[in-house]
Scaffold this motif. Structure first.
Motif, PDB file in Angstrom:
ATOM      1  N   GLU A  34      49.717  38.847  40.910  1.00 44.98           N
ATOM      2  CA  GLU A  34      48.301  38.780  41.367  1.00 44.98           C
ATOM      3  C   GLU A  34      48.910  36.984  42.572  1.00 44.98           C
ATOM      4  O   GLU A  34      47.782  37.396  43.176  1.00 44.98           O
ATOM      5  N   HIS A  54      39.087  38.680  40.082  1.00 46.41           N
ATOM      6  CA  HIS A  54      38.785  37.505  39.443  1.00 46.41           C
ATOM      7  C   HIS A  54      40.296  36.701  39.078  1.00 46.41           C
ATOM      8  O   HIS A  54      41.257  36.974  38.157  1.00 46.41           O
ATOM      9  N   TYR A 102      43.708  35.043  37.661  1.00 40.22           N
ATOM     10  CA  TYR A 102      43.784  34.417  36.024  1.00 40.22           C
ATOM     11  C   TYR A 102      44.963  33.598  36.210  1.00 40.22           C
ATOM     12  O   TYR A 102      45.052  33.140  34.988  1.00 40.22           O
ATOM     13  N   HIS A 123      35.973  40.073  32.721  1.00 40.32           N
ATOM     14  CA  HIS A 123      36.110  40.349  34.058  1.00 40.32           C
ATOM     15  C   HIS A 123      37.298  39.604  34.605  1.00 40.32           C
ATOM     16  O   HIS A 123      38.330  40.188  35.744  1.00 40.32           O
ATOM     17  N   ARG A 124      38.427  39.084  34.227  1.00 39.33           N
ATOM     18  CA  ARG A 124      39.428  37.861  34.368  1.00 39.33           C
ATOM     19  C   ARG A 124      40.900  38.583  33.438  1.00 39.33           C
ATOM     20  O   ARG A 124      41.968  38.322  32.610  1.00 39.33           O
ATOM     21  N   ARG A 136      42.212  27.482  35.067  1.00 37.95           N
ATOM     22  CA  ARG A 136      42.411  28.583  35.643  1.00 37.95           C
ATOM     23  C   ARG A 136      42.170  27.750  37.755  1.00 37.95           C
ATOM     24  O   ARG A 136      41.231  26.775  37.693  1.00 37.95           O
ATOM     25  N   HIS A 148      36.636  30.967  41.106  1.00 38.19           N
ATOM     26  CA  HIS A 148      36.206  31.767  40.365  1.00 38.19           C
ATOM     27  C   HIS A 148      36.512  34.518  40.479  1.00 38.19           C
ATOM     28  O   HIS A 148      37.038  34.098  39.327  1.00 38.19           O
ATOM     29  N   SER A 149      36.178  33.879  41.578  1.00 38.64           N
ATOM     30  CA  SER A 149      36.450  35.020  41.886  1.00 38.64           C
ATOM     31  C   SER A 149      37.407  35.495  43.703  1.00 38.64           C
ATOM     32  O   SER A 149      36.654  36.330  44.302  1.00 38.64           O
TER      33      SER A 149
END
Lengths: 317, 344
Positions: A19, A36, A38, A62-63, A237, A241-242
């Motif tokens: 990521e 999104h 992680y 979504h994540r 997190r 968010h994204s």
């Protein structure tokens, strides 16, 4: 014990490294897929995945890069999917929110939050119908846990005594909305879940060892055929968010030192060193993983785009 | 040899029984489907015959439909029944966003062989929240196959085809047709899911309808008799729409009339007219009969003029052909009770 922990650390680090590389690439070259991240929650995916067998099934949301990789999903297919390439796990049609690798029983991820919960219930229904020994796990967030279909499904899965484990990753925020803005006073997940006759456990989602211990207890319980269970993992997190950014104006907890203190990977790393694995060994492992990820990303960058006519394929089987 | 005459509901029941006997992965889920007269008689007795495969469910449309979708993703062939289209909307996410998109969004080879049976449309005394059809809504969702059986024979053949199909298929069943009778073949057979059918050939005008509207259209043709040569098309499928069959017919007749049993706006007729207009095959303005753009009320005084009747359809056709209208008054029963006629 060392070997098990080191193996878990490698998986968590692989997810983080993948990521981070994607985030770097995202910031330098626009990735045209909603991503999104992680980052921060890796202990949950790996802890839960380590409590499962290969034939157990997993669904995500979504994540789900972390869930997919923890289950053994193909890294190159994921990278290609994020970059919209033909060799992507969904041939470029899904993107980041639609991870799938059925060869390792990662059944699919779907971003309509709790929409995945009844789907996973159906996957568990098939296991029960054919008297298989496997179980099904679905990941959802604390926001999704506020959607009504979760409660419908807990009742339904309890009625049919299905081997369904819901893992609620409570990262304290739905986008930037804190729990206190969203939940009634006295809201209690444990009471809710147990009210449906389902088993509930709560784990420190920033602590791999706590997650794997409780996930293993619940997967054993599920194989006994008593019905569904919920594992709530309180985690954090790190990124927005994204997007691969750290926005300290949104959440007080976004300060770098808070993130660092909660970081599950840093924590497990400290524990490994304490248990006698040398710093040098760990650093070498990390470097190998990073180099592998770089190669996979380079492969994806060079991979061909899907042919334009595939826009019209796969509407139906 | 005497003909086997079955009711629409009996045809659906027989189809379900036969596919269940043939494929042990077919399960039935729905409210009251285990009752003696379950799902309006369409599932009666199946629980006794297949005790581990027919499930009465909690009143949880979203979860139950989603569970069925999940089992289909795992390779089973579930049939879900919703007794009113309004109830099925609680499962919109699972029908429109999950099942319909699954294969496409994962790049193919990920079948979702689910069948969702939904009772739609008119029935006396049901009012604004129990009589919607929402055809346009289902027709507009890419990734679904959607059919409307217009007769007992079609109901059986389409349901069998739907269960065998690897894609999510929604069957919108006009409740108005449940008492309709027809000869239905005894064995297993399929009707084509994506194809319109020419019910009667003609040369003066093309009349397109589906479901309950098609039954009224059939009756209108018997009123008209020899006064006009009408080509009647049963649309059968509204997702995808078989424009080809309609356009081929209108190319011949040059005139088009559509009968909707839903609102004109975003109904099915507007889609058919658009297809013919784009193909440039019309030589006169198309005629569109439909329900008004208001909800269907309950009082019979108000529903009397809501749905296009056989007399209105017949009169409109004759008018379009420049002929004198016919005079016929419909009885209370004809206007408000579901037809129990026997189709050819």
């Amino acid at each position: 014990m060392h070997a098990t922990l080191l193996k878990a650390y490698k998986k968590m680090f692989l997810i983080r490294a993948a990521e981070q590389k994607i985030a770097d690439h995202y910031l330098r070259n626009k990735i045209m897929s909603f991503v999104h991240f992680y980052v921060g929650q890796e202990a949950v995916a790996v802890g839960v995945a380590d409590s499962l067998g290969k034939s157990d099934k997993m669904l995500g949301n979504h994540r789900s890069h972390g869930h997919y990789l923890a289950k053994g999903g193909n890294m190159r297919a994921m990278m290609c999917e994020l970059l919209g390439k033909e060799a992507g796990s969904s041939r470029g049609k899904g993107g980041s929110m639609h991870m799938i690798d059925t060869s390792v029983n990662f059944v699919g991820s779907t971003p309509i939050l709790a929409g995945v919960v009844p789907l996973a219930c159906g996957v568990a229904f098939e296991q029960k119908f054919y008297k298989r020994k496997n179980i099904t796990v679905a990941f959802l967030g604390d926001g999704a846990f506020e959607e009504g279909v979760v409660y419908e499904t807990l009742n339904l899965a309890g009625l049919f005594r299905l081997p369904l484990l819901l893992v609620v990753e409570n990262n304290l925020f739905s986008v930037n909305s804190p729990l206190t803005d969203r939940r009634a006073r006295g809201h209690d997940s444990k009471t809710i879940v147990e009210g449906f006759g389902a088993k509930y456990m709560r784990a420190d989602g920033n602590n791999y060892r706590d997650v794997v211990k409780k996930a293993s207890a619940l997967t054993r319980y599920l194989r006994g055929g008593s019905g569904p269970a919920v594992l709530e993992c309180v985690t954090y997190r790190h990124m927005a968010h994204s997007a691969p950014i750290f926005d300290e104006s949104c959440r007080a907890e976004d300060a770098a030192e808070v993130r660092k203190a909660k970081d599950s990977i840093a924590r497990l790393r400290r524990e490994l060193i304490k248990s006698g694995i040398s710093e040098k060994t760990i650093a070498r492992t990390e470097k190998n993983i990073e180099q592998g990820v770089e190669k996979d990303l380079a492969y994806a960058i060079a991979a061909p785009l899907p042919k334009k006519e595939t826009l019209f394929t796969d509407l139906y089987v | 040899m005497s003909e086997r005459i079955l009711k629409y509901t009996e045809a659906l029941r027989e189809a379900t029984d036969q596919v269940m006997a043939q494929d042990s992965s077919v399960c039935v889920f729905g409210l009251g489907v285990t009752y003696k007269n379950g799902a309006d008689g369409t599932t009666g007795g199946l629980k006794q015959k297949y005790p581990t495969r027919v499930f009465d469910t909690p009143v949880s449309e979203h979860a139950v439909t989603g569970m069925a979708v999940g089992s289909a993703i795992s390779g089973m062939r579930p049939i879900v029944h919703h007794g009113r289209v309004e109830f099925s909307l609680l499962a919109a996410d699972q029908m429109f966003t999950q099942a319909a998109k699954w294969n496409y969004m994962f790049g193919g080879n990920h079948p979702v062989p689910i069948v969702i049976r939904i009772a739609v449309g008119r029935q006396w005394g049901n009012g604004p929240q129990h009589t919607q059809s929402l055809y346009g809504m289902f027709g507009s969702v890419s990734g679904l196959k959607v059919v409307i059986p217009s007769s007992p024979r079609m109901a059986k053949g389409l349901l069998i085809a739907a269960v065998r199909d690897p894609n999510p298929v929604v069957i919108l069943e006009p409740r108005w047709l449940y008492a309709l009778k027809q000869h239905v073949p005894e064995g297993i057979y399929v009707e084509n899911l994506g194809k319109a059918q020419v019910v009667q050939s003609g040369k003066d005008i093309t009349l397109v309808s589906y479901g309950d509207g098609l039954v009224s259209a059939r009756e209108a043709l018997s009123i008209i008799g020899e006064k006009a040569s009408v080509e009647l098309i049963d649309l059968v499928s509204i997702n995808p729409v078989d424009h080809e069959t309609v356009i081929a017919s209108v190319s011949k007749t040059k005139r088009l009339m559509v009968v909707d049993t839903t609102h004109a706006s975003f109904g099915i007729g507007s889609e058919i007219i658009a297809g013919a207009a784009k193909a440039g095959v019309l030589s006169s303005a198309p005629v569109h009969l439909s329900c008004p753009d208001v909800p269907c009320p309950t009082s019979t005084a108000l529903t009397e003029d809501y749905y296009p009747t056989k007399v209105i359809i017949a009169t409109t056709i004759l008018k379009a052909m420049g002929k004198a209208p016919i005079e016929q008054t419909l009885s209370f029963e004809e206007l408000h009770l579901a037809p129990s006629i026997t189709l050819p």
